[in-house]
Design an enzyme around this catalytic site. Structure first.
Site, PDB file in Angstrom:
ATOM      1  N   ASP A  27      -9.103   0.350   2.238  1.00 20.88           N
ATOM      2  CA  ASP A  27      -9.133   0.805   0.844  1.00 20.88           C
ATOM      3  C   ASP A  27     -10.424   0.369   0.163  1.00 20.88           C
ATOM      4  OD1 ASP A  27      -6.750   1.959   1.176  1.00 20.88           O
ATOM      5  OD2 ASP A  27      -5.567   0.546   0.002  1.00 20.88           O
ATOM      6  N   ASP A  59       0.861  -1.182   0.000  1.00 27.93           N
ATOM      7  CA  ASP A  59       0.000   0.000   0.000  1.00 27.93           C
ATOM      8  C   ASP A  59       0.902   1.239   0.000  1.00 27.93           C
ATOM      9  OD1 ASP A  59      -1.848   1.933   0.369  1.00 27.93           O
ATOM     10  OD2 ASP A  59      -2.394   1.416   2.415  1.00 27.93           O
ATOM     11  N   THR A  79      -3.189   5.859  -3.975  1.00 28.23           N
ATOM     12  CA  THR A  79      -2.048   6.539  -3.340  1.00 28.23           C
ATOM     13  C   THR A  79      -0.752   6.310  -4.122  1.00 28.23           C
ATOM     14  OG1 THR A  79      -1.881   4.626  -1.891  1.00 28.23           O
ATOM     15  CG2 THR A  79      -2.938   6.568  -1.006  1.00 28.23           C
ATOM     16  N   THR A  80      -0.625   5.123  -4.732  1.00 28.86           N
ATOM     17  CA  THR A  80       0.587   4.841  -5.515  1.00 28.86           C
ATOM     18  C   THR A  80       0.543   5.591  -6.839  1.00 28.86           C
ATOM     19  OG1 THR A  80       0.582   2.642  -4.518  1.00 28.86           O
ATOM     20  CG2 THR A  80       2.056   2.975  -6.364  1.00 28.86           C
TER      21      THR A  80
END
Length: 557
Positions: free
Chosen positions: A393, A60, A93-94
């Site tokens: 998530d 994550d 987020t990545t």
């Protein structure tokens, strides 16, 4: 003798101009490269050692960046991006870091050619507006009441996570939990507060398949007097309190002087009567379970257990609010103010169970709960922590879809469509902004390219084939299957992304890139650490005269 020249001693360090731009771009790219391999279903895991010596194993992006300890200010602001993204929409987020890193990377060429940063930023902002309008065009509305569609959607969004291997289990838990706490505000609006009203309890042991969503609340507490109080009650009447059920202590260390021996007995009697009155006021409403956030004295425990009432004490405020939401009770501050409407009657069962060495109280089978608990079971703490991150998530994805039920193709198809549309539009842009605009269009390809890299396929061939397909209109849904690396139609493979997440990713990445490009000075006011035993540093800057370094004079105040 020459005029004195002002020399600032070590208190300020300054870098400026293109040197700073390149340093910022390098730092941002370094951060993006760290988590580039964690994008997509074939992503790698990172093992992190935290400050306390604990281990975190995750892919994550936000969890990885949270543990990093970086000194460079630009790298720090990149980490802030993933945190913003996580708080706002809980996913992507990545992607946001990879995209922002790429936007800055393509800008480096223009900095070398002496383009002014504001020109690049203007082109980027124009590209952002156009990319959002492309998203609006290709977005597909969906029906949130259709469980199968929702399931496939959440599944595809968390297919890239570690728990993707357990199939629809996590997606199922997430949808059930979010739909439970969703509140209709009317006019098509829904409020889904997953942080406040969904509690995730992790208990090591058992299998992951044993995890479930409880229609109610579970708390790590036992009844106050286990021998005397019932541990299982069907359809309990629940009273929730936010006050201590013990004798009121005097404020600010009250001193009482007792002259006669009988006074002591009177004092004790007053205490007893006070607690008895309190308990009688509660028992008037015939409750089966009394829960308080504060203390509960032995005497109160005696009166309650005599009346066959179970009691739990010292509960967290957040847990108490959840119980209130689940069983329809109202948290009361004073027993005198209790009313029949404050009693919670919505729960079907109160039960205390033992897991391992600990007791857990369950208030479950509620009629219309607006709060719930997700019980996670699994082999080890590390595994459960990762499952919890993935579940958070998944719940965010479900919440985004409930709030804005629109879909976009996954697998890099959205980025490629945006890229192709921007390239086409760049031909109509005149002036110097044309080139940065085109570069922004190319930067969007970073996401599908990274996906292809992580699959282990031939990146150049795959990307060329994809760009060829996206050059034609009507291939908006063509992207990369993250598992196999094949070029497929995302509708057929049911690989989706939520509209909210994509739009937020684009906005955050572009705006952050623009902000970092506009930094042309880094001034550090941190003083260098002194060697131990050295005298205090002069706080005022000194003047050195040219040609005579030894004669120093302090500037007059």
């Amino acid at each position: 003798m020459h005029a004195p020249v002002l020399v600032l001693k070590d208190s300020l360090k300054r870098e400026s101009g293109s040197k700073v731009h390149h340093a910022n771009i390098q730092a941002s790219k370094a951060v993006a490269d760290i988590i580039r391999t964690t994008l997509g279903p074939r992503s790698m895991l990172k093992m992190l050692l935290d400050a306390a010596g604990g281990i975190v194993v995750t892919n994550d992006g936000n969890a990885i960046l949270r543990e990093l300890d970086l000194a460079h200010p630009a790298a720090k602001s990149m980490i802030e991006l993933s945190r913003t993204q996580d708080e706002e929409v809980g996913d992507g987020t990545t992607s946001v870091i990879v995209l922002a890193g790429e936007m800055l990377h393509v800008a480096a060429t223009f900095i070398d050619k002496n383009y002014h940063p504001t020109v690049i930023c203007r082109a980027y902002n124009k590209a952002l507006e156009d990319s959002i309008s492309v998203l609006d065009k290709i977005a597909m509305p969906i029906d949130v009441t259709d469980r199968a569609t929702m399931l496939s959607l959440v599944k595809s969004c968390i297919g890239t996570k570690f728990t993707g291997q357990f199939g629809g289990l996590i997606a199922d838990l997430a949808i059930e939990a979010t739909t439970t706490v969703g509140v209709d505000l009317g006019q098509g609006l829904r409020e889904v507060d997953i942080k406040k009203y969904i509690k995730i309890e992790k208990i090591p042991g058992g299998q992951l398949e044993d995890s479930k969503v409880l229609k109610g609340v579970m708390i790590n507490k036992d009844v106050v007097a286990p021998g005397k109080m019932r541990r299982r009650i069907l359809f309990p009447r629940i009273i929730l309190l936010d006050c201590p059920l013990e004798y009121k202590k005097g404020e600010n260390q009250t001193n009482a002087e007792l002259v006669k021996e009988e006074d002591w007995e009177i004092l004790l009697k007053l205490e007893e009567e006070y607690i008895q009155n309190m308990c009688m006021q509660i028992l008037k409403f015939k409750p089966d379970l009394v829960i308080t956030e504060k203390g509960l004295s032995d005497l109160a425990c005696h009166y309650l257990s005599k009346a066959g009432v179970s009691a739990i004490r010292r509960l967290r405020k957040t847990d108490n609010n959840r119980i209130a939401k689940a069983c329809g009770a109202v948290v009361v501050n004073r027993p005198e103010e209790l009313q029949e409407s404050d009693v919670g009657t919505g729960a079907g069962l109160f039960e205390v169970k033992k897991f391992g060495d600990e007791f857990f109280a369950f208030i479950v089978d509620c009629k219309d709960p607006k709060a719930c608990t997700v019980l996670l079971r699994g082999a080890s703490k590390d595994l459960l922590n990762e499952v919890e991150r993935n579940l958070q998530d998944a719940m965010s994805v479900a919440r985004n879809i409930l709030k804005n039920p629109k879909l976009l193709p996954g697998g890099g198809a959205t980025e490629l469509t945006v890229s192709a549309a921007l390239k086409q539009k760049s031909s109509s842009i005149e002036g110097i902004e044309k080139w940065p605009y085109e570069a922004a269009a190319v930067a969007f390809e970073a996401i599908p390219r990274t996906l292809a890299q992580n699959c282990g396929v031939n990146v150049i061939r795959t990307m060329t084939a994809l760009q060829g397909k996206h050059a034609d209109v009507g291939n908006e849904w063509t992207g990369i299957d993250g598992n196999t690396g094949d070029i497929v139609d995302m509708k057929e493979r049911k690989i989706w992304d939520s509209y909210n997440v994509k739009a937020q990713t684009f906005k955050t990445a572009m705006e952050a890139a623009c902000m970092l490009l506009r930094i042309d000075d880094i001034v550090s006011g941190i003083k260098k650490k002194q060697a131990p035993g050295a005298g205090p540093t002069p706080s005022k800057p000194k003047v050195e005269e040219e040609g005579d370094a030894d004669s120093e004079q302090i500037l007059p105040e």
